[in-house]
Design a protein around this motif. Structure first.
Motif, PDB file in Angstrom:
ATOM      1  N   MET A  33       0.723  -1.804   0.453  1.00  0.00           N
ATOM      2  CA  MET A  33       0.604  -0.278   0.103  1.00  0.00           C
ATOM      3  C   MET A  33       1.030   0.490   0.237  1.00  0.00           C
ATOM      4  N   TRP A  34       1.776   1.715  -0.544  1.00  0.00           N
ATOM      5  CA  TRP A  34       2.783   2.220  -1.172  1.00  0.00           C
ATOM      6  C   TRP A  34       3.610   2.708   0.040  1.00  0.00           C
ATOM      7  N   CYS A  35       3.832   2.195   1.252  1.00  0.00           N
ATOM      8  CA  CYS A  35       4.624   2.666   2.325  1.00  0.00           C
ATOM      9  C   CYS A  35       5.509   1.862   2.172  1.00  0.00           C
ATOM     10  N   ASP A  90      -2.028   8.208  13.651  1.00  0.00           N
ATOM     11  CA  ASP A  90      -1.663   6.960  13.721  1.00  0.00           C
ATOM     12  C   ASP A  90      -2.021   6.272  11.874  1.00  0.00           C
ATOM     13  N   ASN A  91      -2.861   7.335  10.849  1.00  0.00           N
ATOM     14  CA  ASN A  91      -2.838   7.412   9.319  1.00  0.00           C
ATOM     15  C   ASN A  91      -3.053   8.712   8.842  1.00  0.00           C
ATOM     16  N   GLY A  92      -3.005   8.224   7.348  1.00  0.00           N
ATOM     17  CA  GLY A  92      -2.587   9.391   6.884  1.00  0.00           C
ATOM     18  C   GLY A  92      -4.004  10.200   6.528  1.00  0.00           C
ATOM     19  N   SER A  93      -5.241   9.801   6.895  1.00  0.00           N
ATOM     20  CA  SER A  93      -6.108  10.727   6.597  1.00  0.00           C
ATOM     21  C   SER A  93      -6.325  11.425   7.667  1.00  0.00           C
ATOM     22  N   SER A  94      -6.190  10.395   8.638  1.00  0.00           N
ATOM     23  CA  SER A  94      -6.374  11.886  10.594  1.00  0.00           C
ATOM     24  C   SER A  94      -5.012  12.206  10.364  1.00  0.00           C
ATOM     25  N   GLY A 124      -7.960  15.154  -6.635  1.00  0.00           N
ATOM     26  CA  GLY A 124      -7.304  14.786  -5.543  1.00  0.00           C
ATOM     27  C   GLY A 124      -7.534  13.901  -4.781  1.00  0.00           C
ATOM     28  N   TYR A 125      -6.513  13.110  -3.513  1.00  0.00           N
ATOM     29  CA  TYR A 125      -6.904  12.263  -2.894  1.00  0.00           C
ATOM     30  C   TYR A 125      -6.456  12.726  -1.056  1.00  0.00           C
ATOM     31  N   HIS A 126      -6.776  13.126  -0.828  1.00  0.00           N
ATOM     32  CA  HIS A 126      -6.636  12.762   1.133  1.00  0.00           C
ATOM     33  C   HIS A 126      -6.679  12.129   2.129  1.00  0.00           C
ATOM     34  N   GLY A 127      -7.941  10.559   1.371  1.00  0.00           N
ATOM     35  CA  GLY A 127      -7.881   9.640   2.216  1.00  0.00           C
ATOM     36  C   GLY A 127      -9.277   9.811   2.449  1.00  0.00           C
ATOM     37  N   ASP A 128     -10.159   8.845   3.644  1.00  0.00           N
ATOM     38  CA  ASP A 128     -11.181   7.990   3.635  1.00  0.00           C
ATOM     39  C   ASP A 128     -12.361   8.239   4.769  1.00  0.00           C
ATOM     40  N   ILE A 195      -3.438  20.653  -1.104  1.00  0.00           N
ATOM     41  CA  ILE A 195      -3.224  19.553  -2.778  1.00  0.00           C
ATOM     42  C   ILE A 195      -1.684  18.420  -2.106  1.00  0.00           C
ATOM     43  N   GLU A 196      -1.315  17.613  -2.818  1.00  0.00           N
ATOM     44  CA  GLU A 196      -0.637  16.589  -2.649  1.00  0.00           C
ATOM     45  C   GLU A 196       0.646  16.899  -3.595  1.00  0.00           C
ATOM     46  N   SER A 197       1.267  17.031  -2.878  1.00  0.00           N
ATOM     47  CA  SER A 197       2.382  17.837  -3.085  1.00  0.00           C
ATOM     48  C   SER A 197       3.413  17.006  -4.103  1.00  0.00           C
ATOM     49  N   LEU A 229      -0.067  21.200   2.704  1.00  0.00           N
ATOM     50  CA  LEU A 229       0.924  20.381   1.366  1.00  0.00           C
ATOM     51  C   LEU A 229       0.287  18.549   1.718  1.00  0.00           C
ATOM     52  N   ASP A 230       0.436  17.705   0.956  1.00  0.00           N
ATOM     53  CA  ASP A 230      -0.057  16.283   1.289  1.00  0.00           C
ATOM     54  C   ASP A 230       1.599  15.371   1.111  1.00  0.00           C
ATOM     55  N   GLU A 231       2.469  14.830   1.670  1.00  0.00           N
ATOM     56  CA  GLU A 231       3.501  14.399   1.225  1.00  0.00           C
ATOM     57  C   GLU A 231       3.344  13.143   1.458  1.00  0.00           C
ATOM     58  N   ILE A 232       1.833  12.235   1.807  1.00  0.00           N
ATOM     59  CA  ILE A 232       1.578  11.083   2.597  1.00  0.00           C
ATOM     60  C   ILE A 232       2.141  10.298   2.152  1.00  0.00           C
ATOM     61  N   ALA A 233       1.893  10.295   0.095  1.00  0.00           N
ATOM     62  CA  ALA A 233       2.195   9.301  -0.879  1.00  0.00           C
ATOM     63  C   ALA A 233       3.793   9.409  -1.665  1.00  0.00           C
ATOM     64  N   THR A 234       3.893  10.864  -1.613  1.00  0.00           N
ATOM     65  CA  THR A 234       4.569  11.682  -2.484  1.00  0.00           C
ATOM     66  C   THR A 234       6.273  12.155  -1.809  1.00  0.00           C
ATOM     67  N   GLY A 258       3.372  10.472   6.300  1.00  0.00           N
ATOM     68  CA  GLY A 258       2.015   9.405   6.949  1.00  0.00           C
ATOM     69  C   GLY A 258       3.595   7.763   5.819  1.00  0.00           C
ATOM     70  N   LYS A 259       2.733   6.837   5.460  1.00  0.00           N
ATOM     71  CA  LYS A 259       2.930   5.819   5.131  1.00  0.00           C
ATOM     72  C   LYS A 259       4.795   5.529   4.849  1.00  0.00           C
ATOM     73  N   MET A 260       5.283   6.090   4.370  1.00  0.00           N
ATOM     74  CA  MET A 260       6.984   5.751   4.683  1.00  0.00           C
ATOM     75  C   MET A 260       7.599   6.151   5.805  1.00  0.00           C
TER      76      MET A 260
HETATM   77  C1  LIG Z   1      -2.212  11.638  -0.662  1.00  0.00           C
HETATM   78  C2  LIG Z   1      -2.595  10.836   0.229  1.00  0.00           C
HETATM   79  N1  LIG Z   1      -2.857  11.379   1.092  1.00  0.00           N
HETATM   80  C3  LIG Z   1      -3.877  10.375   2.698  1.00  0.00           C
HETATM   81  C4  LIG Z   1      -4.212   9.387   2.171  1.00  0.00           C
HETATM   82  C5  LIG Z   1      -4.793   8.267   3.379  1.00  0.00           C
HETATM   83  O1  LIG Z   1      -3.082   7.939   4.251  1.00  0.00           O
HETATM   84  P1  LIG Z   1      -4.002   6.410   5.343  1.00  0.00           P
HETATM   85  O2  LIG Z   1      -4.654   5.507   4.487  1.00  0.00           O
HETATM   86  O3  LIG Z   1      -3.535   6.400   5.659  1.00  0.00           O
HETATM   87  O4  LIG Z   1      -5.658   6.489   5.854  1.00  0.00           O
HETATM   88  C6  LIG Z   1      -3.679   8.671   0.877  1.00  0.00           C
HETATM   89  C7  LIG Z   1      -3.729   6.724   0.836  1.00  0.00           C
HETATM   90  O5  LIG Z   1      -2.987   6.513   0.131  1.00  0.00           O
HETATM   91  C8  LIG Z   1      -2.631   9.236  -0.136  1.00  0.00           C
HETATM   92  O6  LIG Z   1      -2.788   8.890  -1.511  1.00  0.00           O
END
Ligand SMILES: Cc1ncc(COP(=O)(O)O)c(C=O)c1O
Length: 427
Positions: A33-35, A90-94, A124-128, A195-197, A229-234, A258-260
């Motif tokens: 899961m990209w991490c 404890d997760n990217g969405s949070s 864009g995507y920032h979580g669920d 934005i995602e970075s 900026l969201d650097e969770i995946a990038t 997050g992730k990595m």
């Molecule tokens: C850019 C970005 N932000 C946030 C998230 C959410 O992170 P998490 O799945 O740890 O909640 C993701 C997950 O893929 C993501 O790609």
């Protein structure tokens, strides 16, 4: 769900390889899961977990702190120009929810009550979670919850493969930036731009053209809008540099990782803020300026310790320079993949590749299938000994960052074989 009435169970994972309960070996093209950074069962990371778990497993970040989390905060601040303080989750969405809440509260803290709107890029995507779904609104993923989501202002994003008729790529970038500027000028209620970075990842690997992000950053400063900026995946090397916003010459007010962060071993994310944001939360008790937010596992010491070890390994192994070399293997396969019958576009940066599958190369219409595209490609990949995943009509190649050149070559050649075998089912 019906298509997936049973899943393969992973019983062992070592290096870049996963082993299923049926004894099938799969080369990991998804990095858990990209991490995943170093591959699986990396002794240093396993030891960090084991050792810390003998000292303090978990406490609380309310009224207290812990050594690994303090050390990690210092490490992250050192890595992140312009950032001053760290808030864990404890997760990217949070981490993104925290970023939105902090940015909104910042304006309240300084008495700017009208700044309540949130601007972002489409796709864009920032979580669920609900805030993340609202900001990273994708009708395909979240359409069923539309009524419960809050409004945001969405701007178009330049996707080189799908530029509207009548524009060159550079004209369209200017058009997008111009739209942002006009809206910033017209509406002084915009609190933040999220934005995602560097690239939109889940949105299909849409890599930002050079200077796009730095120009957005400048517009934010000019019109007094916070840049989130969201650097969770990038970040952390996925796009080839440790901190993507430095490469993009942009200056965030808030950034999320997050992730990595833990090498992909334990669940931890972090939201970092500038001094200006942090200081706005400092007040007397009765000012009620503090930040009402805290998760049970915030700042978990085992996760923090493995993150510290992970960062030490980045330095010791010079991982970022290594990635820049390894990622050239992707380029070697670029034309071969692009020439496949169902491939419309290939987008690549660092250790990330998106392969867009289309029915017709000229019309660029996405492939449609009776069963899910993901299932078809996952099964075909499995037959070729690789773990593949698609998002919509995009094959996402996201291997562990420390994958060797030889293994990445194998992953790519098997991906070509997989597309060739699966495309017979799709066309
Ligand atoms: C850019 C970005 N932000 C946030 C998230 C959410 O992170 P998490 O799945 O740890 O909640 C993701 C997950 O893929 C993501 O790609």
């Amino acid at each position: 769900m019906k298509e997936w009435n049973s899943f393969d169970s992973i019983v062992e994972a070592k290096g870049m390889w996963l082993t299923t309960s049926d004894g099938i070996h799969l080369l990991d093209g998804v990095a858990s899961m990209w991490c995943n950074v170093w591959g699986h069962s990396k002794p240093e990371l396993v030891n960090a977990i084991t050792n810390q778990s003998k000292r303090v497993q978990h406490s609380s970040m309310f009224n207290l702190t812990n050594e690994p989390a303090e050390k990690l905060a210092k490490n992250l601040i050192k890595l992140s120009p312009g950032m001053h303080r760290v808030f864990y989750s404890d997760n990217g969405s949070s981490a993104m929810e925290i970023a939105f809440k902090m940015a909104l509260q910042y304006w309240k803290n300084i008495g700017e009550k009208k700044k309540t709107k949130i601007a972002t890029l489409k796709n864009g995507y920032h979580g669920d979670t609900f805030g993340a779904m609202s900001v990273g609104y994708n009708p395909e993923f979240f359409g069923k919850f539309k009524k419960q989501l809050f409004q945001t202002i969405q701007f178009p994003v330049p996707n080189k493969y799908r530029i509207p008729k009548g524009y060159s790529f550079s004209d369209y970038q200017n058009f997008c930036l111009d739209k942002i500027e006009k809206e910033f000028y017209r509406d002084d209620k915009i609190s933040m731009f999220v934005i995602e970075s560097g690239a939109q990842v889940a949105g299909g690997v849409i890599i930002f053209p050079k200077e796009f992000q730095s120009k957005i950053s400048k517009l934010c400063k000019k019109y007094n809008v916070l840049l989130v900026l969201d650097e969770i995946a990038t970040g952390f090397g996925r796009l080839g540099s440790m901190i993507q916003y430095t490469e993009q010459k942009s200056t965030p007010d808030i950034v999320a990782y997050g992730k990595m962060l833990t090498g992909g071993y334990l669940t931890m994310a972090a939201t970092l803020t500038s001094k200006k944001i942090y200081e706005s939360f400092l007040g007397e008790f009765n000012d009620r300026k503090h930040f009402f937010h805290g998760h049970t596992f915030t700042g978990n010491p085992i996760a923090a310790e493995v993150a510290n070890e992970n960062l030490r390994l980045y330095q010791k192994n010079n991982l970022i320079s290594k990635i820049q070399k390894t990622s050239k293997i992707f380029e070697r396969y670029y034309n071969e993949i692009l020439n496949l019958d169902i491939v419309g576009d290939v987008r690549h940066k660092g250790m990330l590749m998106g392969i867009e599958l289309v029915k017709d190369k000229k019309k660029k219409n996405p492939i449609t299938t009776k069963t899910s595209i993901n299932k078809i490609f996952f099964e075909a990949g499995k037959k070729n000994g690789i773990y593949l995943r698609t998002l919509g009509n995009i094959i996402m190649l996201v291997p562990p960052l420390a994958i060797s050149e030889k293994e990445l070559d194998l992953l790519l050649s098997r991906t070509v074989d997989t597309i060739q075998s699966a495309q017979k089912k799709v066309l």
